[in-house]
Design a protein around this motif. Structure first.
Motif, short mmCIF file in Angstrom:
data_model
loop_
_atom_site.label_atom_id
_atom_site.label_comp_id
_atom_site.label_asym_id
_atom_site.label_seq_id
_atom_site.Cartn_x
_atom_site.Cartn_y
_atom_site.Cartn_z
N ALA A 14 24.77 29.34 43.13
CA ALA A 14 24.47 30.63 42.53
C ALA A 14 24.60 31.76 43.52
CB ALA A 14 23.06 30.60 41.96
N LEU A 15 24.30 31.49 44.80
CA LEU A 15 24.23 32.57 45.77
C LEU A 15 25.50 32.72 46.60
CD1 LEU A 15 20.57 31.98 47.03
CD2 LEU A 15 21.37 33.73 45.45
N GLN A 16 26.47 31.84 46.40
CA GLN A 16 27.67 31.92 47.22
C GLN A 16 28.48 33.15 46.88
OE1 GLN A 16 29.90 28.28 46.94
NE2 GLN A 16 29.22 27.63 48.94
N PRO A 17 28.58 34.13 47.77
CA PRO A 17 29.33 35.33 47.46
C PRO A 17 30.81 35.17 47.78
CG PRO A 17 28.29 35.57 49.59
CD PRO A 17 27.91 34.20 49.07
N ALA A 18 31.61 35.98 47.15
CA ALA A 18 33.02 36.02 47.50
C ALA A 18 33.18 36.89 48.73
CB ALA A 18 33.83 36.60 46.34
N ALA A 19 34.04 36.48 49.67
CA ALA A 19 34.29 37.25 50.89
C ALA A 19 35.32 38.33 50.59
CB ALA A 19 34.78 36.33 52.00
N GLY A 20 34.87 39.41 49.96
CA GLY A 20 35.79 40.45 49.53
C GLY A 20 36.29 40.17 48.13
N PRO A 21 36.98 41.13 47.53
CA PRO A 21 37.47 40.96 46.17
C PRO A 21 38.35 39.72 46.03
CG PRO A 21 37.70 43.24 46.87
CD PRO A 21 37.30 42.45 48.08
N VAL A 22 38.14 38.98 44.96
CA VAL A 22 38.91 37.76 44.74
C VAL A 22 40.32 38.09 44.24
CG1 VAL A 22 39.03 35.63 43.41
CG2 VAL A 22 36.85 36.40 44.33
N PHE A 23 40.45 39.13 43.41
CA PHE A 23 41.73 39.46 42.79
C PHE A 23 42.25 40.82 43.25
CE2 PHE A 23 39.78 36.51 39.78
CZ PHE A 23 40.82 35.65 39.49
N ASP A 24 43.55 40.88 43.46
CA ASP A 24 44.26 42.14 43.65
C ASP A 24 45.25 42.31 42.52
OD1 ASP A 24 43.01 42.82 46.07
OD2 ASP A 24 44.45 41.65 47.24
N GLU A 25 45.35 43.51 41.96
CA GLU A 25 46.33 43.78 40.91
C GLU A 25 47.63 44.21 41.58
OE1 GLU A 25 48.82 44.47 38.33
OE2 GLU A 25 48.17 46.47 38.97
N VAL A 26 48.69 43.37 41.44
CA VAL A 26 49.91 43.54 42.24
C VAL A 26 51.17 43.59 41.40
CG1 VAL A 26 48.85 42.45 44.27
CG2 VAL A 26 50.10 41.03 42.62
N ALA A 27 51.08 43.91 40.12
CA ALA A 27 52.27 43.86 39.26
C ALA A 27 53.38 44.77 39.79
CB ALA A 27 51.90 44.26 37.83
N THR A 28 53.04 45.99 40.18
CA THR A 28 54.06 46.92 40.66
C THR A 28 54.70 46.43 41.95
OG1 THR A 28 52.96 48.80 39.61
CG2 THR A 28 54.50 49.29 41.38
N GLU A 29 53.86 45.99 42.89
CA GLU A 29 54.40 45.50 44.16
C GLU A 29 55.29 44.28 43.98
OE1 GLU A 29 50.04 46.55 45.12
OE2 GLU A 29 51.32 46.50 43.34
#
Length: 557
Positions: A14-29
């Motif tokens: 329950a307490l395990q955090p993600a180290a920064g955002p898990v997803f990046d939106e990269v369709a354009t790139e």
């Protein structure tokens, strides 16, 4: 059998955090550039607010996932689609560094159709080793045979799988276990331009009509005869005995008898659980199973469906997205196709009450071994807080983390800025598009741009991916189950299929998150119709191709 975890282990999950955002939106790139157009004319034709679909498939068999996107044309009589507004096929030219780069391969592929498209189904229906496409539409559907050289041929007429009604979801499924893929097609409403009705919201503003304004139409089942032809067996199989506004379809063995059943999420009509009677016929046990109606005895406005073993007890559970104010449904399976509505106890009711959901799936986004939930949201009627804006149907998408206790917490903030953007979400397809050990997501928006959510968790936690090869019929092993087992954790189970979500086709490669475990593993495959085999896998962080007949035989099922 349910496996209990210690309180310490549950707290850690329950307490395990993600180290920064898990997803990046990269369709354009990544050069995945596509804008869906609903072809809106100001007449509020209901189909305008329902699309669009998306499919993930490795059409060129080069080991990475390509993307097919469904387009619409104007519904206004006499108005043609602008040049270039077609369905699109994007080839994944994945670089050695893992950077995604897509190339528009539509022109030479034969897939640049201009139907008023809805959804996508994928599967190797002719058992020639490459993936074929079925595109549903308002009007004629289309079966595209993959020629194996980067091109497709429209074989709808020869195959006998056309349907002129308003079709939405579809699934390739070997329901009779004869080794070739049959085809189930969900149909929605009896709508035509001539029958278009005028509807208004409570404020008196013109808005899209709901599904109860039109009559639902029956679904269809086509049996594959094995020679490139299908036979319509809808009536003899019993599929026509119950109508509904079908929008989502998923396959699974919900009663554990070794034969594939069908779940259909219906909009404002009772959902159906078609139990396979093993003789070519089906019976709708949705009411008896507890998945046809809500706790108040009413049908819900259901769109998308996710099927999977979220509680790791060995059977397949169902998650259904609904219209705003109804809350989204979690149906927990007892293993014999008896379902309990656990949306409230699981913590999924209150956080979804303000949303209208479409594309969804069980996805272990953080690779901890527990199936989480992604939901693409977008309204079909004016959102009061957005009244007067150009697009008054926008909603943000949601991500829910599975705590391993039967409960979920909303973790949209883990997803990053992409989950704060409000759009009109519809289709969602899931697969490891950059081959880095985690599950990425392609999301379509009604009358808006495609989004590519690139998952960054693969380098942080362990994983295993498995694809099947029967070396014969049903080449990708559709309907078979894969079980991954290692000490100290409940077994993970996945069923090979490409259906589910909303108007979408998934990558058939199955993904298993393993947390901090580094191996070894036991992988067992229960092939559809038998036999069962298992393999000892010494290391993780790899993609395995398991060929039928190369494992160690397992006698018990």
């Amino acid at each position: 059998m349910r496996i209990a975890l210690s309180m310490a282990a549950l707290a850690a999950l329950a307490l395990q955090p993600a180290a920064g955002p898990v997803f990046d939106e990269v369709a354009t790139e990544a050069r995945l550039r596509f804008d869906h157009s609903a072809g809106a004319s100001g007449q509020f034709y209901v189909p305008e607010v329902m699309g669009a679909g998306v499919g993930l498939l490795d059409y060129d068999n080069d080991g990475d996932v390509d993307v097919f996107l469904v387009q619409n044309h104007p519904l206004e009589p006499g108005k043609a689609a602008p040049p270039g507004r077609t369905h699109k096929l994007f080839r994944n030219d994945l670089g050695a560094s893992g950077a995604m780069r897509f190339t528009d391969a539509t022109a030479d592929s034969g897939l640049g159709g201009t139907s008023y498209g809805m959804g996508v189904a994928t599967g190797d229906y002719d058992n020639d080793g490459d993936t074929d496409l079925y595109v549903t539409a308002l009007g004629p559907n289309t079966l595209y045979r993959n020629n194996g050289n980067g091109t497709f041929t429209d074989v709808t007429a020869d195959a006998g799988v056309n349907d002129d009604r308003w079709s939405t979801a579809a699934s390739f499924v070997d329901y009779d276990r004869d080794g070739d893929l049959d085809l189930f097609v969900a149909n929605y409403l009896d709508f035509s331009i001539a029958s278009n009705k005028q509807c208004f919201d409570p404020a008196g503003t013109r808005d899209y009509c709901g599904p109860r304004s039109y009559r639902p139409v029956p679904d269809r089942l086509f049996r594959n005869d094995g020679q490139g032809r299908f036979t319509d067996v809808s009536e003899t199989a019993g599929i026509t005995r119950a109508d509904g506004g079908g929008l989502g379809v998923s396959t699974g063995d919900y009663n554990g008898d070794g034969w594939l059943d069908l779940f259909v999420a219906n909009d404002a009509t009772p959902s159906q659980l078609w139990i396979n009677r093993r003789d070519g016929t089906f019976v709708d046990e949705g009411p008896l199973a507890g998945v046809a109606l809500n706790a108040s005895g009413n049908p819900e406005g259901s769109m998308g469906v996710a099927s999977g073993d979220y509680d790791r007890d060995g059977d397949e559970d169902l998650f259904i997205t609904n219209i705003i104010a109804e809350t989204f449904a979690l149906y927990t399976n007892d293993g014999l196709a008896g379902f309990d509505d656990t949306r409230v106890a699981a913590g999924l009711a209150q956080p979804t009450a303000a949303f209208t959901g479409f594309g969804t799936n069980w996805i272990d986004y953080d690779n901890d071994g527990w199936l989480d939930l992604f939901i693409a949201n977008g309204a079909v009627n004016i959102v009061e807080s957005l009244r007067g804006q150009p697009v008054p149907y926008r909603m943000r998408n949601q991500l829910f983390r599975n705590l391993g206790t039967g409960r979920f917490v909303e973790a949209s903030s883990d997803g990053g800025p992409a989950f704060a953007r409000a759009e009109v979400g519809r289709g969602a397809a899931f697969g490891d598009i950059d081959n880095d050990g985690d599950v990425d997501i392609v999301v379509t928006n009604n009358n808006g741009p495609v989004r590519l959510l690139q998952n960054r968790i693969g380098a942080r936690r362990s994983w295993l991916q498995v694809q099947l090869d029967t070396a014969g019929v049903n080449r990708q092993g559709f309907g078979s189950t894969i079980r991954v087992e290692h000490p100290g954790a409940p077994i993970q189970i996945r069923r090979v299929r490409t259906d589910g979500s909303y108007l979408a086709a998934q990558d058939p490669v199955q993904h298993f998150g393993l947390g901090d475990y580094d191996g070894p593993l036991t992988v067992r495959v229960d092939w559809l119709g038998g036999p069962s085999e298992q393999w000892q896998v010494p290391k993780v962080r790899q993609r395995l191709t398991l060929k039928r007949g190369t494992g160690t035989a397992v006698t018990n099922r």
